[in-house]
Design a protein around this motif. Structure first.
Motif, short mmCIF file in Angstrom:
data_model
loop_
_atom_site.label_atom_id
_atom_site.label_comp_id
_atom_site.label_asym_id
_atom_site.label_seq_id
_atom_site.Cartn_x
_atom_site.Cartn_y
_atom_site.Cartn_z
N LYS A 84 0.79 -1.22 0.04
CA LYS A 84 0.03 -0.01 0.04
C LYS A 84 0.98 1.25 -0.09
O LYS A 84 0.23 2.31 -0.49
CB LYS A 84 -0.92 0.06 1.31
N ALA A 85 2.05 1.25 0.72
CA ALA A 85 3.01 2.15 0.81
C ALA A 85 4.09 2.17 -0.04
O ALA A 85 5.16 1.73 0.32
CB ALA A 85 3.25 2.55 2.08
N PRO A 86 4.21 2.91 -1.37
CA PRO A 86 5.28 2.71 -2.11
C PRO A 86 6.84 3.25 -1.58
O PRO A 86 6.48 4.09 -0.67
CB PRO A 86 5.30 3.40 -3.36
N LYS A 87 7.94 2.60 -1.74
CA LYS A 87 9.08 2.93 -1.12
C LYS A 87 9.18 2.82 0.53
O LYS A 87 10.01 3.61 0.87
CB LYS A 87 9.60 4.19 -1.68
N SER A 88 8.19 2.31 0.98
CA SER A 88 8.40 2.05 2.41
C SER A 88 9.19 0.76 3.06
O SER A 88 9.48 -0.03 1.98
CB SER A 88 6.84 1.77 2.87
#
Length: 444
Positions: free
Chosen positions: A45-49
């Motif tokens: 759900k959270a890119p580059k996390s």
């Protein structure tokens, strides 16, 4: 993939307001699967996390999560989602740039590398094995600020989460104090933010559709102590001043089958008065095998304890001697003295044998090895439920178990042989010499 009713309730807690959420309960209840699924969901759900799944021992996280649960979760919950795994730095990376790092807190260099980064999610797998200090350091890395991007909705900040799971240890463990009592484990004071800590109990019965047939029956056949932990998923009342604990034994248990070379192998025998004709009501004959590795640690390899007379237990002990290519058999001589040696050497002529004498009580003999367990110098290769039942019943005030600890006694003899310095008699201090008189006047 379909979650069970109980797992759906657990999912509601995981998605609630609390930052810290612990799932606890019995074995094979789906805790790890559910939490790995949540970590992956947040990463997608959270890119580059960045996210971390940590356990006390790195080999354990590789065996149980990297090579088992993680690929199962991706296959069942996220089919078609592509990812790569770096087997150099040990992290999974998705196409949106998010990463899930896998680490063991027992590897100082690797732990420092991982804990030098910031994460949006940290999951402590088998938290019962993780020291409170390591948990407290990990909390400080829950600091990455990222946005979740869901199609059709404006970007929204991803709430930091810290997940935990465990088969419940005793009530003195920091996890019980923190999540159930809502108290600081060190100060014992009430938490200033109790709503930030939530827990949910989930047991194998709640996951019956996803476990193999007969598994629940296997758990029901365990001792009452182990049923409480692995079937009923309940925290145990701690043995006062216990010498050995479940969480310490679990922490150093060898689960990946990787062992060092051995420099010495010992078979320990704790005999009783059983005979070959009628021994139904007699104590079992404790027979255990242990080895000293080239890494300086001792490994419990096998528990061959049997309820039988000399003709039978002699064959059991000597077959273990041959099977493990042992160096010596050690046995207590209080029961029959030379009889034990004769039994061993009748079953296998010229077997190296060493008699030991129980000059002190059981708990006193066991106490020197408590610290070795704490420091990982003693490790169990696999599960030894009945022997471990006996070990955790030892305390500084005596043995608290119901039956004679024959298995544990045999194991203590092995430890005493492999760590002779731990049981060596202390030398009596020499009496001070009387001051010498000055006889210089006689020189002339």
């Amino acid at each position: 993939m379909k979650l069970t009713d109980r797992q759906l309730l657990a999912q509601e807690v995981l998605a609630g307001d609390a930052t810290h959420v612990m799932l606890f309960g019995g074995s094979r209840s789906g805790k790890t699967f559910l939490l790995v699924r949540n970590v992956c969901m947040r990463a997608l759900k959270a890119p580059k996390s960045r996210h971390a799944i940590l356990r006390f021992r790195f080999n354990a996280i590789k065996a149980s999560v990297v090579f088992d649960t993680f690929p199962k979760v991706m296959s069942l919950a996220f089919p078609g989602v592509k990812y790569t795994i770096s087997k150099t730095d040990w992290f999974a990376e998705f196409e949106n740039g998010s990463q899930v790092w896998f680490g063991g807190l027992d590897d100082k260099e690797r732990a420092e590398k991982i804990l030098g980064m910031e994460f949006a999610t940290i999951y402590l797998n088998e938290a019962s094995q993780i020291p409170q200090g390591s948990r407290d350091i990990a909390v400080t890395r829950l600091a990455q600020q990222v946005d979740q991007v869901i199609e059709g909705k404006p970007p929204q900040r991803l709430k930091p989460r810290m997940y935990y799971d465990c088969n419940p240890p005793s009530k003195v463990h920091w996890a019980y104090r923190l999540f159930v009592e809502k108290r600081d484990p060190e100060t014992k004071k009430a938490l200033p933010n109790p709503g930030d800590y939530a827990f949910f109990q989930i047991n194998p019965q709640d996951n019956a559709d996803n476990v193999s047939a007969g598994y629940l029956d296997t758990l029901k056949s365990l001792s009452a102590r182990l049923q409480k932990r692995f079937l009923k998923g309940e925290f145990a009342d701690a043995t006062p001043n216990a010498l050995f604990t479940d969480e310490v034994i679990d922490k150093w248990r060898v689960v990946d089958g990787v062992l060092p070379d051995f420099v010495r192998v010992v078979v320990g025998v704790d005999p009783s008065g059983s005979d070959d004709v009628d021994n139904a009501d007699n104590d079992a004959i404790g027979i255990c095998v242990g080895a000293l590795g080239t890494d300086g640690n001792v490994y419990l390899l096998e528990d061959c304890t049997v309820k039988a007379g000399p003709a039978t237990w002699g064959r059991v002990a000597t077959s273990a001697f041959d099977r493990h290519e042992a160096d010596v058999i050690v046995g207590e001589q209080n029961y029959g003295g030379a009889m034990v040696k004769a039994t061993i050497q009748t079953a296998r002529p010229r077997t190296p044998y060493k008699a030991v004498n129980a000059a002190r009580g059981k708990a006193v003999r066991a106490e020197p090895f408590s610290a070795l367990y704490e420091n990982g110098k003693v490790r169990h290769v696999g599960d030894f439920a009945e022997l471990e039942d006996e070990l955790v019943a030892f305390s500084t005030v005596g043995y608290m178990g119901e039956k004679s600890p024959n298995r544990a006694d045999a194991w203590i003899w092995v430890l005493a042989e492999l760590f002779p310095g731990m049981v060596a008699a202390k030398k009596e201090p020499r009496a001070p010499r009387p001051p010498q008189q000055n006889l210089g006047w006689m020189a002339g």
